[in-house]
Structures are given as structure tokens and as C-alpha cells.
Design an enzyme around this catalytic site. Structure first.
Site, mmCIF file in Angstrom:
data_model
loop_
_atom_site.group_PDB
_atom_site.id
_atom_site.type_symbol
_atom_site.label_atom_id
_atom_site.label_comp_id
_atom_site.label_asym_id
_atom_site.label_seq_id
_atom_site.Cartn_x
_atom_site.Cartn_y
_atom_site.Cartn_z
ATOM 1 N N THR A 224 0.834 -1.202 0.000
ATOM 2 C CA THR A 224 0.000 0.000 0.000
ATOM 3 C C THR A 224 0.869 1.252 0.000
ATOM 4 O OG1 THR A 224 -1.777 -1.153 1.143
ATOM 5 C CG2 THR A 224 -1.772 1.254 1.308
ATOM 6 N N ASN B 18 -5.505 -9.515 -7.730
ATOM 7 C CA ASN B 18 -5.641 -10.264 -6.477
ATOM 8 C C ASN B 18 -6.966 -11.022 -6.375
ATOM 9 O OD1 ASN B 18 -6.271 -7.409 -6.465
ATOM 10 N ND2 ASN B 18 -6.959 -7.647 -4.366
ATOM 11 N N GLN C 118 0.870 -9.181 -6.140
ATOM 12 C CA GLN C 118 0.459 -10.584 -6.291
ATOM 13 C C GLN C 118 1.371 -11.341 -7.255
ATOM 14 O OE1 GLN C 118 -1.773 -12.170 -4.486
ATOM 15 N NE2 GLN C 118 -2.614 -10.386 -3.446
ATOM 16 N N SER D 153 5.233 -6.408 -1.946
ATOM 17 C CA SER D 153 4.947 -6.498 -0.516
ATOM 18 C C SER D 153 5.551 -7.772 0.062
ATOM 19 C CB SER D 153 3.425 -6.523 -0.347
ATOM 20 O OG SER D 153 3.086 -6.812 0.985
ATOM 21 N N HIS E 286 4.775 -9.523 2.849
ATOM 22 C CA HIS E 286 3.982 -10.556 3.527
ATOM 23 C C HIS E 286 3.232 -11.481 2.573
ATOM 24 C CE1 HIS E 286 -0.256 -8.883 3.511
ATOM 25 N NE2 HIS E 286 0.393 -7.788 3.208
ATOM 26 N N CYS F 194 -9.141 -6.987 1.986
ATOM 27 C CA CYS F 194 -9.455 -5.621 2.428
ATOM 28 C C CYS F 194 -10.950 -5.360 2.356
ATOM 29 C CB CYS F 194 -8.754 -4.600 1.530
ATOM 30 S SG CYS F 194 -7.068 -5.024 1.203
HETATM 31 N N1 PLP Z 1 -1.906 -4.578 -4.203
HETATM 32 C C1 PLP Z 1 -2.455 -5.792 -4.310
HETATM 33 C C2 PLP Z 1 -2.749 -6.353 -5.669
HETATM 34 C C3 PLP Z 1 -2.753 -6.550 -3.172
HETATM 35 O O1 PLP Z 1 -3.311 -7.763 -3.293
HETATM 36 C C4 PLP Z 1 -2.450 -5.983 -1.904
HETATM 37 C C5 PLP Z 1 -2.778 -6.715 -0.662
HETATM 38 O O2 PLP Z 1 -3.691 -7.496 -0.609
HETATM 39 C C6 PLP Z 1 -1.858 -4.718 -1.842
HETATM 40 C C7 PLP Z 1 -1.607 -4.043 -3.008
HETATM 41 C C8 PLP Z 1 -1.511 -4.085 -0.528
HETATM 42 O O3 PLP Z 1 -0.348 -4.657 0.020
HETATM 43 P P1 PLP Z 1 -0.032 -4.526 1.589
HETATM 44 O O4 PLP Z 1 -0.978 -5.436 2.304
HETATM 45 O O5 PLP Z 1 1.392 -4.958 1.713
HETATM 46 O O6 PLP Z 1 -0.220 -3.096 1.954
#
Ligand code: PLP
Length: 371
Positions: free
Chosen positions: A70, A149, A174, A194, A196, A315
Site C-alpha cells: 500500500t 488479487n 500478487q 509487498s 507478507h 481488504c
Molecule cells: N496490491 C495488491 C494487488 C494486493 O493484493 C495488496 C494486498 O492485498 C496490496 C496491493 C496491498 O499490500 P499490503 O498489504 O502490503 O499493503
């Protein structure tokens, strides 16, 4: 428990924990400190940056560690748009993550940017000619994700980045670990990922921006990360991210298991249909709608059978609004509420045959049909 929600987050792998452990215990120094402990932390941070750079085929000095996907997407979109006043036009797509679309909307509301969204077809794919038609002389930035995602669809980034010489950011959160995301292959000028989702802990992410592309910092302070992202660096997180990248599995194994799982579910579960592209999809991703049953009820039935999955994006979980992504690919609100997503890595893939049987049982239990 069979965990099939890797797109939400992945477990931290043991070797990753072992690699990061010194930097949350004995070697806990601040990399800006000039004493021995600080220098050890600074060395570890530099080594982590170098190994991630090698993996991506980029320069270490082009990488900025952040707190996650994010933050990386916010920094890329706002930072590039505000520093590159070619004009105030941004192009993105309706199936992007909120981190991207909300950043674009912020620029629209506070800085007068005009935001165009390139349509997607029923598989979630983009026709390059539709993107080309939106590019204008004042287009400052294009932001299109590498893989989705919710529906797993993979964009052919090379066919999109070659359309024009406009800065191109891609959310590779992803795709990282599953696809070839190297800028030399995709042609992007910035990418976000990311930790995690890759087997590192939550709270570490990365932004790569091609040298020469200016970026306005969003977080001001002590000037860490070459002044792009102030704040004491997450050394253990950076070491963990590098270790996670160094121990990635083989996505081909997940892809084989995925295809068998999709085939089994479509053949045996009443009302099942696949969402997203049938072939151009993430190796560890299978997403469906189950006409006539509530996706949330199916999730509960699956959880009673020891299977953890999700209705779509973590989310948006719990939201009563139909998924924006499913709406964009032409699925109506009623069908969108029947969606269930299964995401996995190559280790979890071995549990998919058992999961396929449970999916049928769960859908039948909810609908009372097909028993
Ligand atoms: N972009 C995509 C395509 C995601 O799937 C996610 C998280 O689910 C994010 C951005 C956000 O990543 P983070 O959880 O590390 O902030």
C-alpha cells in the site's frame, strides 16, 4: 487446517525468521548510528538491498524499502505524478487494488488530476488498443497491476508498456514470486511489491523506480532511503524480504495443481464458474462464482470442514457492496455475492484435491441441491 488464502497473506517461512532473527535481537542497531551495532545494521540493509536488486535485475540505488504494498503504491503514484508535471492526467484500470485507485483519487481531489480508467473485458484483460486510445500528451503516469488479487488475471505488461513513453507503474504485489516481474522483461518504470505475500512478515515492502524518473517524497524527516522515505529503516524486515525472495518455491507446481483443481470444481460443483482468465492467471489462484448460493455461507461451510479461503480481496471482506473487480468484468451484483477465491503456494497445492471435494460438499450444504 488447509490454508488457501495466500493472496491475503502467506506464513513467514522458517529460514526467513532465522535470517531476520539477529536484527531483532543482538544486532538491533539503528543503521544511521555510527557505532559498531549501527554499522552492522547498515551492512545488513545494504546486503538485503543488493540481493533484491540482483533478483529484479536493477540497481540497488533504485530501490526504496517501505512498509508494504500500500505504501509503495502510494509513493509511486503520488510521488511520480507530483514530481513529473508533464500534465495532470493519470491512467489506471477499474480492477486495480484500492491502494492504487485511492491514490489516483487523492490526486484528482487535491491536485486537479484527471483520472481515466481503461476498461477490462470479461476475463479482466486489457486490450492494448484501448489503453493507447486513452494516452494524451499530458499523461503523466500509467498504473496497471501485473496480476489481479481477486480474479488472478495476469496482464501482458510488455504489450502495454511499449505503447508510449509515459512513466508506467505496476502493482506487482500478487505477481512477485509467481511471475517474471523484472523491469527488463515487462518494460515498467516503477513497481511495487509487498513482503507478507512472499513469506516475509507484514510491514515490509519495496518500491523500485527507474533511475532518472523523479519522485516526490511523501514522508519527510531524517532523509533515510536517499531522502525518498524518511524514518528509521526496518532492517529485520528488509533482511527478511531478501531471504524470502531467496527461498521462493517453483510456481509451476502450483499451476499444475491449480488446473486440476479448477477442472474438478467446474465438473462437480453445481453452479460453479471460473472468474478471471482461464489460462493467463496466477499459478496459485482459482476463483469462482457459485450461482444461487451466498459466498459468505460457503466460506463458513468450508471453514467447518477445516478449509480457510476468502470471498475476494481481504481488504473488502465483510463489505456488503459487490466487488468492484467482479462488477468491472461484467458480473452482476447478485452473482458477485457468490464469489469464493482459493489462493495457495506450491506447498499448499498438494491439499487441493481434498479441498475440491470439500468445496462441493460446502456448496451442496448451502444450496441443498445436487446432493
Ligand atoms: N496490491 C495488491 C494487488 C494486493 O493484493 C495488496 C494486498 O492485498 C496490496 C496491493 C496491498 O499490500 P499490503 O498489504 O502490503 O499493503
Amino acid at each position: 487446517m488447509i490454508y488457501l488464502d495466500f493472496a491475503a497473506t502467506a506464513p513467514v517461512r522458517r529460514e526467513v525468521l532465522e535470517a531476520m532473527w539477529p536484527f531483532v535481537s543482538g544486532d538491533f542497531g539503528n543503521p544511521s548510528s555510527t557505532h559498531e551495532l549501527g554499522e552492522r545494521a547498515a551492512r545488513a540493509l545494504a546486503e538485503a538491498r543488493e540481493s533484491v536488486a540482483q533478483w529484479l535485475g536493477v540497481r540497488a540505488t533504485e530501490l526504496t524499502f517501505t512498509s508494504g504494498g500500500t505504501e509503495s503504491a502510494n509513493l509511486a503514484i503520488k510521488g511520480i505524478a507530483l514530481a513529473n508535471p508533464r500534465g495532470r492526467h493519470i491512467i489506471s484500470s477499474p480492477t486495480e487494488h484500492d491502494a492504487v485507485l485511492e491514490s489516483c483519487d487523492f490526486l484528482r481531489r487535491h491536485h486537479g488530476f484527471d483520472v481515466s480508467l481503461v476498461p477490462v473485458d470479461s476475463t479482466g484483460s486489457i486490450d492494448p488498443s484501448e489503453l493507447a486510445a486513452l494516452i494524451r500528451p499530458d499523461s503523466t503516469l500509467i498504473s496497471i497491476m501485473h496480476a489481479n488479487n481477486e480474479i488472478g488475471t495476469v496482464h501482458d505488461l510488455a504489450s502495454l508498456t511499449s505503447l508510449a513513453d509515459v512513466p508506467f507503474h505496476s502493482d506487482a504485489v500478487q505477481a512477485a514470486g509467481a511471475l517474471d516481474i523484472r523491469p527488463a522483461t515487462t518494460g515498467v518504470s516503477a513497481l511495487s511489491l509487498s513482503g507478507h505475500k512472499l513469506g516475509a512478515p507484514k510491514g515490509i515492502g519495496l518500491l523500485w523506480v527507474r533511475r532518472g524518473l523523479r519522485l516526490e517524497p511523501l514522508v519527510h524527516g531524517g532523509g533515510q532511503e536517499r531522502g525518498i522515505r524518511s524514518g528509521t529503516e526496518n532492517v529485520a524486515g528488509a533482511v527478511a524480504l531478501a531471504a524470502a525472495i531467496g527461498s521462493l518455491g517453483d510456481p509451476k507446481r502450483a499451476a499444475l495443481a491449480r488446473d486440476a483443481f479448477i477442472e474438478h470444481v467446474l465438473a462437480t460443483v453445481p453452479g460453479a464458474s471460473l472468474t478471471g482468465h482461464p489460462q493467463l492467471r496466477l499459478p496459485g489462484h482459482a476463483s469462482f462464482t457459485f450461482a444461487g448460493v451466498s459466498g459468505e455461507a460457503v466460506l463458513l461451510e468450508l471453514e467447518r470442514r477445516g478449509i480457510v479461503s476468502s470471498s475476494g480481496s481481504a481488504c473488502a471482506a465483510g463489505s456488503t457492496e459487490p466487488s468492484r473487480v467482479l462488477t468491472a468484468i461484467g458480473i452482476d451484483a447478485e452473482l458477485a455475492h457468490t464469489a469464493v477465491r482459493f489462493t495457495f503456494d506450491e506447498t499448499a497445492a498438494s491439499q487441493l484435491p481434498a479441498a475440491a471435494i470439500a468445496v462441493r460438499e460446502a456448496v451442496v450444504a448451502v444450496s441443498g441441491i445436487g446432493a
